[in-house]
Design an enzyme around this catalytic site. Structure first.
Site, PDB file in Angstrom:
ATOM      1  N   LYS A   1       0.865  -1.185   0.000  1.00  0.00           N
ATOM      2  CA  LYS A   1       0.000   0.000   0.000  1.00  0.00           C
ATOM      3  C   LYS A   1       0.896   1.228   0.000  1.00  0.00           C
ATOM      4  O   LYS A   1       2.059   1.166   0.427  1.00  0.00           O
ATOM      5  CB  LYS A   1      -0.914   0.018   1.230  1.00  0.00           C
TER       6      LYS A   1
ATOM      7  N   THR B   1     -15.192  -3.548  -7.054  1.00  0.00           N
ATOM      8  CA  THR B   1     -15.294  -3.685  -5.595  1.00  0.00           C
ATOM      9  C   THR B   1     -16.750  -3.717  -5.160  1.00  0.00           C
ATOM     10  O   THR B   1     -17.153  -4.561  -4.349  1.00  0.00           O
ATOM     11  CB  THR B   1     -14.546  -2.544  -4.880  1.00  0.00           C
TER      12      THR B   1
ATOM     13  N   ASN C   1     -16.416   5.277  -5.836  1.00  0.00           N
ATOM     14  CA  ASN C   1     -16.600   4.118  -6.715  1.00  0.00           C
ATOM     15  C   ASN C   1     -17.238   2.939  -6.008  1.00  0.00           C
ATOM     16  O   ASN C   1     -18.158   2.300  -6.533  1.00  0.00           O
ATOM     17  CB  ASN C   1     -15.242   3.675  -7.280  1.00  0.00           C
TER      18      ASN C   1
ATOM     19  N   SER D   1      -8.130  -5.960 -10.650  1.00  0.00           N
ATOM     20  CA  SER D   1      -6.793  -5.411 -10.899  1.00  0.00           C
ATOM     21  C   SER D   1      -5.864  -6.520 -11.390  1.00  0.00           C
ATOM     22  O   SER D   1      -5.069  -6.323 -12.315  1.00  0.00           O
ATOM     23  CB  SER D   1      -6.215  -4.790  -9.623  1.00  0.00           C
TER      24      SER D   1
END
Length: 448
Positions: free
Chosen positions: A124, A207, A238, A381
């Site tokens: 991250k 997601t 999103n 992804s």
């Protein structure tokens, strides 16, 4: 004793990293049944290695604002674990970004990516830069300056960042463009790209769609579904927008949305097109929704209940926390349960406090923890990486079908693991043990 020893060591070593402590505590306390039955993990010091990132990179980001003044922000990338694949995880641009927040997100990402069935490690990164109220040119200059420092640490088979809070397709475009200029290569080094330069269909939906798919799997096992049910969704980015979109597609009735200033409740159900117009086209605030819809009521954050979030005080069958960490307190959990909530599926990362999670587990409702329920985003992804590697894009229907299959497989793995350890409704235990076992096995096999 092994878990207690690790937690004590963590507290002593990083006393002020409360978000990181929370994430580690939630994960490793649920590993006790596995660790008690198999001492090889302690022998190989797996927990000690798992909670210490392989690499932490911090850097200064200097950029010029529209007044030609030099601004300085802090950037970072925490490359947490690469045992099962290249580092993979988002970039967050928000004033709250610090070492603790990025480490908690990176640690969660390791276990989440393990659950996806794809070969991805965990990482991250981000910056304390705030894109709000910045001009287009300021955002572009910041992204270029950020990539000037980050580019030497990432690559298509090394570390593949994506977006997160404050980093959408616009920011990914600027970051990718700068990377390409710096290395003189067109490669899949970032995901969440635009469709004209290597992005994947169904990425922005992933997601939210995946979270609903996971919730449906949980409910199906109990002979229930979301069709015709009232649902509360937090956030308006999103994740929230496409959670709402999928809920509407399957016949549910989402009635809430929110942003950092407040929340809306629309008794007639959320008008998705209006919400998209406000948040995606105008980049406006959620209160504008209530100004245009007479059926909607707006509540600003200053009117939220003390120690709680007004959105979770709306009676609902299912709740989808999709905004940010620790948005759902123990008070909110009590209110949801007393109002008859039967399902909670986390679209955000660590949105529920540990005390709230305990209440959900005690009540034995369908509770999908974020590392399982919101894994659809990083799954697509991974599918974007596969498309980039083959230079062959897939249709929306193909990607969505693969996403649906992955979410079913995640649920199956989590559910079977929970049953294996004699706690069939505890998907926290199921998700953490299932994710941990795969990573731990790879770590042990690869040596110290």
């Amino acid at each position: 004793m092994y878990v207690e020893k690790i937690l004590q060591s963590l507290q002593k070593k990083y006393p002020y990293q409360k978000e990181f402590h929370q994430a580690v505590y939630e994960a490793i306390t649920s590993l006790k049944p596995l660790l008690d039955s198999d001492k090889s993990y302690e022998k190989h010091a797996v927990l000690e290695r798992l909670i210490e990132p392989e690499r932490e990179i911090f850097f200064r980001v200097c950029w010029l604002d529209d007044n030609h003044q030099i601004q300085v922000n802090r950037g970072c990338r925490v490359e947490f674990n690469s045992a099962i694949g290249p580092y993979k995880g988002g970039l967050r641009f928000h004033p709250s970004v610090n070492e603790s927040v990025i480490k908690f997100l990176g640690f969660e990402q390791v276990l989440k990516n393990s659950l996806t069935t794809l070969a991805m490690g965990g990482a991250k990164g981000g910056s304390d830069f705030d894109p709000k109220e910045k001009s287009e040119h300021e955002i572009m200059r910041f992204c270029q300056a950020f990539m000037n420092e980050l580019y030497r640490h990432i690559g298509a088979t090394t570390d593949v960042p994506a977006g997160d809070i404050g980093v959408g397709e616009r920011e990914i475009g600027y970051l990718f463009g700068q990377y390409k200029k710096l290395v003189n290569r067109f490669e899949g080094v970032l995901t969440g790209k635009g469709l004209t330069y290597g992005g994947s269909l169904c990425r922005k939906e992933a997601t939210g769609y995946g979270c609903v798919y996971f919730a449906e799997e949980m409910l199906q096992e109990r002979n229930s579904s979301l069709e015709g049910k009232v649902c509360s969704v937090s956030g308006s980015g999103n994740v929230a927008i496409y959670t709402i979109e999928k809920l509407l597609q399957i016949g549910a009735k989402p009635v809430t949305a929110s942003d950092s200033n407040g929340m809306i409740y629309d008794k007639d159900g959320i008008d998705l097109e209006l919400l998209k117009e406000i948040k995606e086209a105008r980049r406006g605030r959620i209160k504008e929704y209530a100004l245009e819809k007479t059926s909607a009521k707006y509540t600003p954050t200053e009117n939220y209940p003390k120690g709680g979030n007004a959105i979770w005080h709306v009676p609902c069958f299912a709740a989808f926390p999709s905004a940010t960490e620790n948005e759902l307190s123990v008070l909110d959990a009590k209110t949801l349960l007393s109002n008859g909530c039967k399902c909670v599926a986390e679209g955000a990362n660590m949105p529920s406090s540990n005390e709230a999670i305990e209440l959900f587990l005690q009540a034995k409702i369908s509770y999908g923890i974020g590392k399982a329920a919101n894994a659809g985003g990083v799954s697509v992804s991974g599918l974007e990486m596969a498309q980039n590697a083959s230079m062959h894009p897939w249709s929306f229907e193909v990607v969505d079908a693969k996403l649906h299959h992955i979410m079913k497989e995640i649920y199956k793995n989590v559910s079977q693991t929970a049953k294996e350890f004699k706690d069939p409704t505890n998907f926290v235990l199921g998700a953490n043990i299932a994710g941990f076992r795969k990573v731990a096995s790879a770590m042990i096999a690869q040596g110290v």
